[in-house]
Design an enzyme around this catalytic site. Structure first.
Site, PDB file in Angstrom:
ATOM      1  N   ASP A  33       0.818  -1.212   0.000  1.00  0.00           N
ATOM      2  CA  ASP A  33       0.000   0.000   0.000  1.00  0.00           C
ATOM      3  C   ASP A  33       0.853   1.263   0.000  1.00  0.00           C
ATOM      4  O   ASP A  33       1.355   1.677   1.057  1.00  0.00           O
ATOM      5  CB  ASP A  33      -0.919  -0.032   1.243  1.00  0.00           C
ATOM      6  N   ASP A 215      -1.619   5.558  -5.156  1.00  0.00           N
ATOM      7  CA  ASP A 215      -2.004   4.744  -4.006  1.00  0.00           C
ATOM      8  C   ASP A 215      -2.401   3.327  -4.408  1.00  0.00           C
ATOM      9  O   ASP A 215      -3.556   3.063  -4.778  1.00  0.00           O
ATOM     10  CB  ASP A 215      -3.162   5.431  -3.269  1.00  0.00           C
TER      11      ASP A 215
HETATM   12  C1  LIG Z   1      -8.430   8.402   1.639  1.00  0.00           C
HETATM   13  C2  LIG Z   1      -9.705   7.757   1.228  1.00  0.00           C
HETATM   14  N1  LIG Z   1     -10.919   8.306   1.395  1.00  0.00           N
HETATM   15  N2  LIG Z   1     -11.817   7.449   0.900  1.00  0.00           N
HETATM   16  C3  LIG Z   1     -13.250   7.727   0.896  1.00  0.00           C
HETATM   17  C4  LIG Z   1     -11.193   6.344   0.435  1.00  0.00           C
HETATM   18  C5  LIG Z   1     -11.838   5.156  -0.173  1.00  0.00           C
HETATM   19  C6  LIG Z   1      -9.847   6.521   0.626  1.00  0.00           C
HETATM   20  C7  LIG Z   1      -8.756   5.587   0.258  1.00  0.00           C
HETATM   21  C8  LIG Z   1      -8.618   4.466   1.293  1.00  0.00           C
HETATM   22  O1  LIG Z   1      -9.314   4.429   2.310  1.00  0.00           O
HETATM   23  N3  LIG Z   1      -7.658   3.566   0.998  1.00  0.00           N
HETATM   24  C9  LIG Z   1      -7.341   2.462   1.764  1.00  0.00           C
HETATM   25  C10 LIG Z   1      -8.270   1.758   2.521  1.00  0.00           C
HETATM   26  C11 LIG Z   1      -7.844   0.671   3.271  1.00  0.00           C
HETATM   27  C12 LIG Z   1      -6.508   0.282   3.219  1.00  0.00           C
HETATM   28  C13 LIG Z   1      -5.641   1.017   2.448  1.00  0.00           C
HETATM   29  N4  LIG Z   1      -6.061   2.082   1.717  1.00  0.00           N
END
Ligand SMILES: Cc1nn(C)c(C)c1CC(=O)Nc1ccccn1
Length: 326
Positions: A33, A215
């Site tokens: 990640d 990401d």
């Molecule tokens: C920053 C962000 N806001 N929102 C709505 C989303 C979906 C994110 C990205 C996010 O949560 N990524 C994540 C989740 C679990 C493990 C690793 N990465």
């Protein structure tokens, strides 16, 4: 000097990509990640009720950091927390002899339910590692001085195994030249500025996407609301409040999405944006592009990254991202 390569195997719908990691005597499948900086795993300290179906790190092989703890909440409100050990971690033949390994004593439901993933291996900047009282380094930062080149690369693929490399660039994995852009690591992310975009066309000229992060731990491509709206107007999609996002027909008519980065245009095929049927057999798909409202920046997650070869490079002193067409 060390260098190595590890497979990145896609889950259903490419929701995440998992790579084999050896921690002590345990072999786990971790979600690499670039949007976070903690290496954590289900462990012998995770309640059985939360760890059914998961491989677990056996902390008996580690050295406990007494009084240390960690706790992380991701943007989607999932999270985990626990204790900290140091142990030997091997990724694609690259070895970190005393890596901080964060053993989970509690994980949120979405992690328990995703039984393919045994934890996360953070590859963002160590400045956002959550370990207290003394912050720890990511796997990449731990091994960086021993790598042939201070960089790692990401080659994710649509519905197919890709790979991460550490310490070298594999020029057979991309076409044409690499375009490098500067990274602002002040928020701990691989943050860059994306330029104009186009829907269906070939030259990314309209507007400007703006601040974005690369990401690998996020499945979708989160873009400014205006850009997202423009995309679905052409794609015949709509915002579905019940689904909490844009949906569109699965039937293959989705236009491509192109964005300029460092003056070069990179294109996400429309087929990646008809992301997944709302339910098995449905002809309506959840969109792979969603609005970044409230996040504070755009997120170039797997939907984008599987269209490019990405180089996460700190070999030049200040960090930079390289992108090349796959
Ligand atoms: C920053 C962000 N806001 N929102 C709505 C989303 C979906 C994110 C990205 C996010 O949560 N990524 C994540 C989740 C679990 C493990 C690793 N990465």
């Amino acid at each position: 000097a060390q260098s190595g390569e590890v497979a990145a195997d896609p889950q259903q719908y490419d929701q995440a990509y998992l790579s084999p990691v050896t921690i002590g005597n345990s072999e786990l499948m971790l979600d690499f990640d670039t949007g976070s900086a903690d290496l954590w795993a289900f462990s012998n300290e995770t309640p059985a009720s939360q760890s059914q179906g998961h491989e677990r790190y056996d902390s008996a092989t580690g050295t406990e950091l007494d009084g240390y703890s960690w706790s992380i909440t991701y943007g989607d409100q999932s999270g985990a927390g626990g204790n900290v050990y140091t142990d030997k971690v091997v990724v694609g033949g690259v070895t970190a002899t005393r890596q901080a390994v964060e053993a989970a004593t509690s994980v949120s439901a979405s992690f328990s339910q995703n039984i393919d993933s045994d934890g996360l291996l953070g590859l963002a900047f160590s400045s956002i590692n959550t370990v207290q009282p003394r912050q720890q380094t990511t796997f990449f930062d731990t091994v960086r001085p021993t790598l042939a080149k201070a960089l790692f690369t990401c080659d994710l693929r649509q519905g197919d195994a890709g790979s991460y490399t550490f310490g070298y660039i594999d020029s057979s994995k991309y076409q044409g030249t690499v375009t490098y852009v500067p990274v602002d690591d002040s928020q701990g992310f691989w943050q860059f500025t994306a330029g104009g975009y186009s829907v269906g066309g070939d030259n990314a000229t309209s507007g400007s996407v703006g601040t974005a992060i690369a990401d690998t731990g996020t499945s979708l491509l989160y873009l400014p609301a205006a850009v997202t709206k423009a995309y679905y107007e052409q794609a015949g999609g709509r915002y579905d409040n019940q689904q909490g996002g844009y949906t569109l027909p699965c039937n293959g008519g989705a236009p491509d999405f192109s964005v300029a980065i460092g003056g070069k245009t990179f294109t996400v095929p429309g087929s990646y944006i008809a992301y997944a049927p709302l339910t098995t057999g449905s002809s309506t798909c959840f969109g792979g592009i969603q609005p970044d409202t409230g996040i504070g920046f755009s997120i170039f997650g797997d939907v984008f990254l599987k269209a490019v070869y990405a180089i996460f490079d700190v070999s030049q002193g200040s960090p930079r991202l390289g992108f090349a067409a796959q």
